[in-house]
Design a protein around this motif. Structure first.
Motif, PDB file in Angstrom:
ATOM      1  N   CYS A   1      65.857 -28.845  -0.106  1.00  0.00           N
ATOM      2  CA  CYS A   1      64.213 -29.614  -1.280  1.00  0.00           C
ATOM      3  C   CYS A   1      65.184 -30.321  -1.452  1.00  0.00           C
ATOM      4  CB  CYS A   1      64.143 -28.089  -2.036  1.00  0.00           C
ATOM      5  SG  CYS A   1      65.523 -27.798  -2.956  1.00  0.00           S
ATOM      6  N   GLN A   2      64.092 -31.067  -1.628  1.00  0.00           N
ATOM      7  CA  GLN A   2      64.696 -32.656  -2.256  1.00  0.00           C
ATOM      8  C   GLN A   2      64.130 -32.685  -3.751  1.00  0.00           C
ATOM      9  OE1 GLN A   2      62.688 -35.550   0.835  1.00  0.00           O
ATOM     10  NE2 GLN A   2      63.007 -37.144  -0.830  1.00  0.00           N
TER      11      GLN A   2
ATOM     12  N   LEU B   1      83.192 -35.206 -15.973  1.00  0.00           N
ATOM     13  CA  LEU B   1      84.121 -35.108 -14.728  1.00  0.00           C
ATOM     14  C   LEU B   1      84.267 -36.402 -14.866  1.00  0.00           C
ATOM     15  CD1 LEU B   1      81.953 -33.497 -11.981  1.00  0.00           C
ATOM     16  CD2 LEU B   1      83.654 -32.017 -14.610  1.00  0.00           C
TER      17      LEU B   1
ATOM     18  N   GLY C   1      72.392 -29.195  -5.316  1.00  0.00           N
ATOM     19  CA  GLY C   1      73.517 -30.261  -4.658  1.00  0.00           C
ATOM     20  C   GLY C   1      74.790 -29.760  -4.043  1.00  0.00           C
TER      21      GLY C   1
ATOM     22  N   ALA D   1      70.140 -27.924  -1.121  1.00  0.00           N
ATOM     23  CA  ALA D   1      70.431 -29.627  -1.276  1.00  0.00           C
ATOM     24  C   ALA D   1      69.061 -29.605   0.030  1.00  0.00           C
ATOM     25  CB  ALA D   1      71.542 -29.694   0.059  1.00  0.00           C
ATOM     26  N   ARG D   2      68.595 -31.057   0.334  1.00  0.00           N
ATOM     27  CA  ARG D   2      67.870 -32.121   1.452  1.00  0.00           C
ATOM     28  C   ARG D   2      68.286 -31.194   2.598  1.00  0.00           C
ATOM     29  NH1 ARG D   2      68.636 -38.069  -0.035  1.00  0.00           N
ATOM     30  NH2 ARG D   2      70.288 -36.731   0.158  1.00  0.00           N
ATOM     31  N   ARG D   3      70.016 -31.714   3.042  1.00  0.00           N
ATOM     32  CA  ARG D   3      70.131 -31.342   4.920  1.00  0.00           C
ATOM     33  C   ARG D   3      70.718 -30.398   4.839  1.00  0.00           C
ATOM     34  NH1 ARG D   3      74.895 -35.163   4.496  1.00  0.00           N
ATOM     35  NH2 ARG D   3      74.988 -34.153   2.441  1.00  0.00           N
TER      36      ARG D   3
ATOM     37  N   ILE E   1      81.138 -31.636  -4.635  1.00  0.00           N
ATOM     38  CA  ILE E   1      82.327 -30.191  -5.255  1.00  0.00           C
ATOM     39  C   ILE E   1      80.522 -29.368  -6.243  1.00  0.00           C
ATOM     40  CG2 ILE E   1      82.065 -30.381  -8.437  1.00  0.00           C
ATOM     41  CD1 ILE E   1      82.040 -33.173  -8.566  1.00  0.00           C
ATOM     42  N   GLY E   2      79.361 -29.750  -5.476  1.00  0.00           N
ATOM     43  CA  GLY E   2      79.061 -28.327  -4.878  1.00  0.00           C
ATOM     44  C   GLY E   2      79.094 -27.498  -4.062  1.00  0.00           C
TER      45      GLY E   2
ATOM     46  N   ALA F   1      82.389 -40.681  -3.880  1.00  0.00           N
ATOM     47  CA  ALA F   1      82.339 -41.084  -5.164  1.00  0.00           C
ATOM     48  C   ALA F   1      83.875 -41.924  -3.858  1.00  0.00           C
ATOM     49  CB  ALA F   1      83.113 -39.540  -5.573  1.00  0.00           C
TER      50      ALA F   1
ATOM     51  N   ALA G   1      77.301 -30.368  -0.124  1.00  0.00           N
ATOM     52  CA  ALA G   1      78.417 -31.064  -0.022  1.00  0.00           C
ATOM     53  C   ALA G   1      79.595 -31.646  -1.472  1.00  0.00           C
ATOM     54  CB  ALA G   1      78.150 -33.256  -0.065  1.00  0.00           C
TER      55      ALA G   1
ATOM     56  N   ILE H   1      86.246 -37.710  -9.054  1.00  0.00           N
ATOM     57  CA  ILE H   1      86.689 -36.511  -8.435  1.00  0.00           C
ATOM     58  C   ILE H   1      86.274 -37.098  -6.417  1.00  0.00           C
ATOM     59  CG2 ILE H   1      85.758 -33.937  -7.948  1.00  0.00           C
ATOM     60  CD1 ILE H   1      86.961 -34.697 -10.251  1.00  0.00           C
TER      61      ILE H   1
ATOM     62  N   VAL I   1      65.552 -37.943  -9.779  1.00  0.00           N
ATOM     63  CA  VAL I   1      66.093 -36.604  -9.074  1.00  0.00           C
ATOM     64  C   VAL I   1      67.398 -36.958  -9.899  1.00  0.00           C
ATOM     65  CG1 VAL I   1      67.918 -37.064  -6.603  1.00  0.00           C
ATOM     66  CG2 VAL I   1      66.436 -38.679  -7.055  1.00  0.00           C
TER      67      VAL I   1
ATOM     68  N   SER J   1      77.064 -33.176 -16.124  1.00  0.00           N
ATOM     69  CA  SER J   1      77.373 -35.060 -15.910  1.00  0.00           C
ATOM     70  C   SER J   1      78.638 -35.562 -15.626  1.00  0.00           C
ATOM     71  CB  SER J   1      77.203 -34.712 -17.720  1.00  0.00           C
ATOM     72  OG  SER J   1      76.895 -35.903 -18.317  1.00  0.00           O
ATOM     73  N   SER J   2      79.257 -36.621 -16.744  1.00  0.00           N
ATOM     74  CA  SER J   2      80.249 -37.681 -16.154  1.00  0.00           C
ATOM     75  C   SER J   2      80.605 -37.964 -17.376  1.00  0.00           C
ATOM     76  CB  SER J   2      79.547 -38.413 -15.499  1.00  0.00           C
ATOM     77  OG  SER J   2      80.248 -39.861 -15.029  1.00  0.00           O
TER      78      SER J   2
ATOM     79  N   LYS K   1      72.868 -40.030 -16.523  1.00  0.00           N
ATOM     80  CA  LYS K   1      74.106 -38.786 -17.777  1.00  0.00           C
ATOM     81  C   LYS K   1      74.179 -39.304 -18.904  1.00  0.00           C
ATOM     82  CE  LYS K   1      75.400 -37.168 -13.435  1.00  0.00           C
ATOM     83  NZ  LYS K   1      74.922 -36.262 -12.705  1.00  0.00           N
TER      84      LYS K   1
HETATM   85  P1  NDP Z   1      78.162 -35.691  -3.622  1.00  0.00           P
HETATM   86  O1  NDP Z   1      77.151 -36.623  -2.952  1.00  0.00           O
HETATM   87  O2  NDP Z   1      79.165 -35.610  -2.790  1.00  0.00           O
HETATM   88  O3  NDP Z   1      76.578 -34.147  -3.680  1.00  0.00           O
HETATM   89  C1  NDP Z   1      75.437 -34.515  -3.992  1.00  0.00           C
HETATM   90  C2  NDP Z   1      74.541 -32.900  -3.412  1.00  0.00           C
HETATM   91  O4  NDP Z   1      73.425 -33.614  -4.038  1.00  0.00           O
HETATM   92  C3  NDP Z   1      74.912 -33.021  -1.983  1.00  0.00           C
HETATM   93  O5  NDP Z   1      75.037 -32.101  -1.806  1.00  0.00           O
HETATM   94  C4  NDP Z   1      73.176 -33.514  -1.856  1.00  0.00           C
HETATM   95  O6  NDP Z   1      73.279 -32.977  -0.871  1.00  0.00           O
HETATM   96  C5  NDP Z   1      72.526 -33.280  -2.992  1.00  0.00           C
HETATM   97  N1  NDP Z   1      71.579 -34.009  -3.372  1.00  0.00           N
HETATM   98  C6  NDP Z   1      71.525 -35.556  -3.049  1.00  0.00           C
HETATM   99  N2  NDP Z   1      70.265 -36.395  -3.216  1.00  0.00           N
HETATM  100  C7  NDP Z   1      69.568 -35.283  -3.326  1.00  0.00           C
HETATM  101  C8  NDP Z   1      67.816 -34.932  -3.743  1.00  0.00           C
HETATM  102  N3  NDP Z   1      66.932 -36.251  -4.058  1.00  0.00           N
HETATM  103  N4  NDP Z   1      67.423 -33.691  -4.267  1.00  0.00           N
HETATM  104  C9  NDP Z   1      68.636 -33.092  -4.377  1.00  0.00           C
HETATM  105  N5  NDP Z   1      69.187 -32.570  -3.181  1.00  0.00           N
HETATM  106  C10 NDP Z   1      70.383 -33.988  -3.132  1.00  0.00           C
HETATM  107  O7  NDP Z   1      78.078 -35.726  -5.336  1.00  0.00           O
HETATM  108  P2  NDP Z   1      79.529 -35.793  -5.527  1.00  0.00           P
HETATM  109  O8  NDP Z   1      79.648 -33.844  -5.686  1.00  0.00           O
HETATM  110  O9  NDP Z   1      80.556 -36.631  -6.133  1.00  0.00           O
HETATM  111  O10 NDP Z   1      78.396 -34.968  -7.170  1.00  0.00           O
HETATM  112  C11 NDP Z   1      77.876 -33.690  -8.192  1.00  0.00           C
HETATM  113  C12 NDP Z   1      78.125 -34.087  -9.222  1.00  0.00           C
HETATM  114  O11 NDP Z   1      79.373 -34.324 -10.344  1.00  0.00           O
HETATM  115  C13 NDP Z   1      77.048 -34.973  -9.784  1.00  0.00           C
HETATM  116  O12 NDP Z   1      76.124 -34.674 -10.753  1.00  0.00           O
HETATM  117  C14 NDP Z   1      77.856 -35.786  -9.996  1.00  0.00           C
HETATM  118  O13 NDP Z   1      77.337 -37.053 -11.318  1.00  0.00           O
HETATM  119  C15 NDP Z   1      79.158 -35.679 -11.207  1.00  0.00           C
HETATM  120  N6  NDP Z   1      80.105 -36.605 -10.952  1.00  0.00           N
HETATM  121  C16 NDP Z   1      80.842 -36.631 -10.185  1.00  0.00           C
HETATM  122  C17 NDP Z   1      82.183 -37.288 -10.097  1.00  0.00           C
HETATM  123  C18 NDP Z   1      82.517 -37.900  -8.918  1.00  0.00           C
HETATM  124  O14 NDP Z   1      83.581 -38.772  -8.578  1.00  0.00           O
HETATM  125  N7  NDP Z   1      83.139 -37.806  -7.949  1.00  0.00           N
HETATM  126  C19 NDP Z   1      82.451 -37.933 -11.456  1.00  0.00           C
HETATM  127  C20 NDP Z   1      81.558 -37.320 -12.408  1.00  0.00           C
HETATM  128  C21 NDP Z   1      80.501 -36.687 -11.945  1.00  0.00           C
HETATM  129  P3  NDP Z   1      71.748 -33.686   0.565  1.00  0.00           P
HETATM  130  O15 NDP Z   1      72.823 -35.136   1.289  1.00  0.00           O
HETATM  131  O16 NDP Z   1      71.832 -32.322   1.684  1.00  0.00           O
HETATM  132  O17 NDP Z   1      70.935 -33.522  -0.585  1.00  0.00           O
END
Ligand code: NDP
Length: 286
Positions: A92-93, A212, A35, A59-61, A40-41, A220, A38, A215, A139, A166-167, A184
């Motif tokens: 990858c997905q 977390l 992930g 990530a997928r994109r 946090i990743g 989000a 985009a 964020i 997922v 997690s969250s 979660k």
């Molecule tokens: P984002 O939605 O911003 O990013 C999600 C990432 O996962 C992207 O890189 C996306 O890339 C990838 N992704 C989505 N679907 C798939 C899939 N099917 N297979 C592979 N990759 C996939 O998430 P955040 O950065 O907000 O969250 C990151 C982590 O932090 C998560 O585990 C979330 O639960 C946790 N968290 C976040 C909070 C927040 O407020 N933001 C609060 C608490 C926890 P692409 O679309 O290119 O695949």
């Protein structure tokens, strides 16, 4: 009495004192980060790169991952002057993911598996879509279990670490998050149980569960707009908290730090807590 008092003080110090995070410990560390295109990743990718880790991002994109990679190569996020030796991206997905794809991609061993991706999250009242919940479980939960299982032998060989993002919603259920919350909570149950087993079997792999709060990622903020009165914390700081907690082999990381006390209070004071929580949410019943 003196001995007893000394023992108590020593116990407290051992409990609270942790060696500070040493970023240099990550120089050359081999990291697989999911992930990473985009949110946090993406921020974690920049930190790991600055610390000199060898990272593989998923990530997928593909095009968006490519942008992150270019940004890493341009060195805009370097601080320690170390150019990462190896940065790769894998499109990858994770609902159809096999670890083989990653192994074939020349990651020569693994020190950190950082599981961070999530499927598209709906922030709304439960409307009965069981198929969506099944898919999200795939997922957000089953793919974590599959990836961790495939990586364990390699991590064990390298005394490595498994970092699971997690969250707070995986500790305290909140409105509008039925399916997400379930995924979660499942992570906490599975990985906290697995941690016990690894310790009992004396297998040297640490598991860090990261709890977390809200964020400020685009996804989000878009989800909660107009629905909840909460302040979001910065993604780069959240990313650093995850990375340092993983490197220090902590069992749980709370970001922001005070969430740990929120969880304690939640358990200690069960009365009226639901009304307090619901007051943060915008909803008028029809
Ligand atoms: P984002 O939605 O911003 O990013 C999600 C990432 O996962 C992207 O890189 C996306 O890339 C990838 N992704 C989505 N679907 C798939 C899939 N099917 N297979 C592979 N990759 C996939 O998430 P955040 O950065 O907000 O969250 C990151 C982590 O932090 C998560 O585990 C979330 O639960 C946790 N968290 C976040 C909070 C927040 O407020 N933001 C609060 C608490 C926890 P692409 O679309 O290119 O695949």
């Amino acid at each position: 009495k003196v001995l007893c008092a000394t023992g108590i003080v020593a116990g407290f110090l051992a409990f609270f004192w942790k060696d500070p995070f040493n970023p240099e410990s990550l120089s050359g560390a081999r990291v697989l980060l999911t992930g990473a295109s985009a949110g946090i990743g993406e921020q974690m990718a920049y930190h790991y790169a600055r610390f000199g880790a060898e990272i593989v991002l998923t990530a997928r994109r593909e095009a968006v991952l490519q942008k992150v990679r270019t940004s890493l190569y341009e060195g805009r996020h370097r601080r320690f002057g170390l150019l990462p030796k190896q940065q790769q991206q894998i499109s990858c997905q994770h609902d159809k993911f096999s670890f083989g794809t990653v192994e074939q991609n020349q990651l020569r061993g693994l020190d950190y598996l950082v599981l961070n991706h999530i499927g598209v999250t709906r922030f709304q009242m439960w409307a009965g879509d069981v198929e969506y919940t099944r898919w999200l479980m795939q997922v957000n939960f089953f793919s974590y279990v599959a990836l961790a299982t495939a990586a364990l032998p390699t991590l064990e060989k390298n005394k490595g670490s498994l970092v699971v993002v997690s969250s707070l919603i995986g500790k305290i259920p909140t409105p509008f998050t039925t399916s997400y919350s379930a995924t979660k909570f499942a992570l906490d149950g599975f990985f906290s149980s697995l941690r016990h087993e690894l310790i009992m079997q004396k297998r040297n792999v640490s598991i860090t569960l990261c709890i977390l709060g809200l964020i400020d990622t685009d996804a989000a903020l878009e989800n909660i707009r107009g629905k909840v009165h909460l302040t979001a914390s910065p993604a780069p700081e959240a990313a650093l908290a995850i990375i340092s907690g993983g490197a220090m082999r902590m069992q749980e990381v709370f970001y922001p730090w005070w969430l740990q006390y929120t969880c304690c209070l939640w358990v200690l004071f069960p009365y009226n807590r639901d009304q307090v929580l619901q007051s943060y949410y915008n909803y008028s019943s029809p």
